[in-house]
Design a protein around this motif. Structure first.
Motif, mmCIF file in Angstrom:
data_model
loop_
_atom_site.group_PDB
_atom_site.id
_atom_site.type_symbol
_atom_site.label_atom_id
_atom_site.label_comp_id
_atom_site.label_asym_id
_atom_site.label_seq_id
_atom_site.Cartn_x
_atom_site.Cartn_y
_atom_site.Cartn_z
ATOM 1 N N GLY A 57 0.791 -1.223 0.000
ATOM 2 C CA GLY A 57 0.000 0.000 0.000
ATOM 3 C C GLY A 57 0.822 1.271 0.000
ATOM 4 O O GLY A 57 0.284 2.353 0.265
ATOM 5 N N TRP A 79 -8.477 3.031 -4.035
ATOM 6 C CA TRP A 79 -7.509 1.960 -3.775
ATOM 7 C C TRP A 79 -8.319 0.745 -3.361
ATOM 8 O O TRP A 79 -8.885 0.707 -2.264
ATOM 9 C CB TRP A 79 -6.540 2.415 -2.690
ATOM 10 N N SER A 85 -4.752 -1.069 3.377
ATOM 11 C CA SER A 85 -5.131 0.275 3.814
ATOM 12 C C SER A 85 -5.328 0.277 5.325
ATOM 13 O O SER A 85 -4.736 1.096 6.030
ATOM 14 C CB SER A 85 -6.360 0.798 3.063
#
Length: 244
Positions: A57, A79, A85
């Motif tokens: 990420g 995303w 995340s």
């Protein structure tokens, strides 16, 4: 190969290759004239392990796909990854999205925030997590949701390390995961892995559990539409898509 670049479009940065075919499936199910172009990001090591997820990420990996999405007409970018995340924590995930938005010069979000916003949209407070991940990774999602104001009444991890393995699961495995992760006190059940095929099973999932089910690719698309300020009502995409 040429791609259409006209009309409303949400662009998705998707890590690797597992369940990316959920996106054209959902685009077809939406039947709303909204395009969902998707770019694959370099995942590095395919592992549901915190160190690997932090690298997956990273800002540089996400930034690499932004220009191609913009060339395909994306007006917002998401995303499309939950684990890479939420492992950054609430503030870290906010920074990840802020950097992505700045790089793209577009509204941006991630699957983790999509779950938080979808729970709020359903008016739910108590949730159960049915995760494919190892439990130590799933605990990071629990912490993220608590920061979003949700009460996690149950959390089940499945111990699967690679997205590639998750991508092989079919309907029976997905239904069993949801059933095993449900809890009587949960108002909503969450399946938080974008490597898991769920788009074709949303109606069956909710029928089996008798309550709303939120899955990663479903909420990711919904979040993208939210960024475009578009509401699409489609019962075939679950309770979340009946709120329009």
């Amino acid at each position: 190969m040429t791609h259409a670049t006209t009309g409303p479009a949400v662009g998705f940065l998707y890590p690797g290759y597992s369940a990316e075919d959920d996106y054209p499936r959902i685009e077809e199910m939406l039947a709303a004239g909204v395009r969902l172009p998707l770019i694959h990001t370099d995942i590095g090591e395919d592992a549901h392990r915190v160190d690997a997820l932090l690298e997956m990420g990273s800002a540089a990996r996400l930034a690499a796909g932004v220009q191609e999405l913009k060339s395909r007409g994306a007006q917002a970018v998401v995303w499309a990854c939950t684990s890479a995340s939420f492992v950054f924590g609430w503030e870290g995930a906010r920074e990840q999205v802020r950097e992505l938005s700045e790089t793209a010069a577009l509204p941006a979000s991630s699957t983790s925030f999509a779950f938080a916003h979808a729970i709020q949209a359903l008016g739910a407070e108590r949730v159960a997590i049915a995760a494919t991940y190892p439990e130590d990774v799933a605990e990071h999602f629990t912490a993220f949701l608590k920061a979003a104001g949700a009460e996690v009444v149950a959390m089940r991890g499945s111990g699967i390390i690679t997205a590639a393995e998750v991508g092989t699961w079919g309907q029976e495995e997905v239904l069993e995961l949801a059933r095993a992760g449900d809890h009587p006190d949960a108002q909503v059940v969450l399946l938080p892995d974008t490597a898991l095929h769920t788009a074709a099973y949303l109606v069956d999932l909710e029928a089996q559990l008798g309550k709303p089910v939120l899955t990663a690719n479903q909420v990711t698309v919904w979040e993208g539409l939210r960024l475009l300020d578009r509401t699409v009502s489609r019962p075939n995409l679950g309770t979340l898509f009946t709120k329009g």
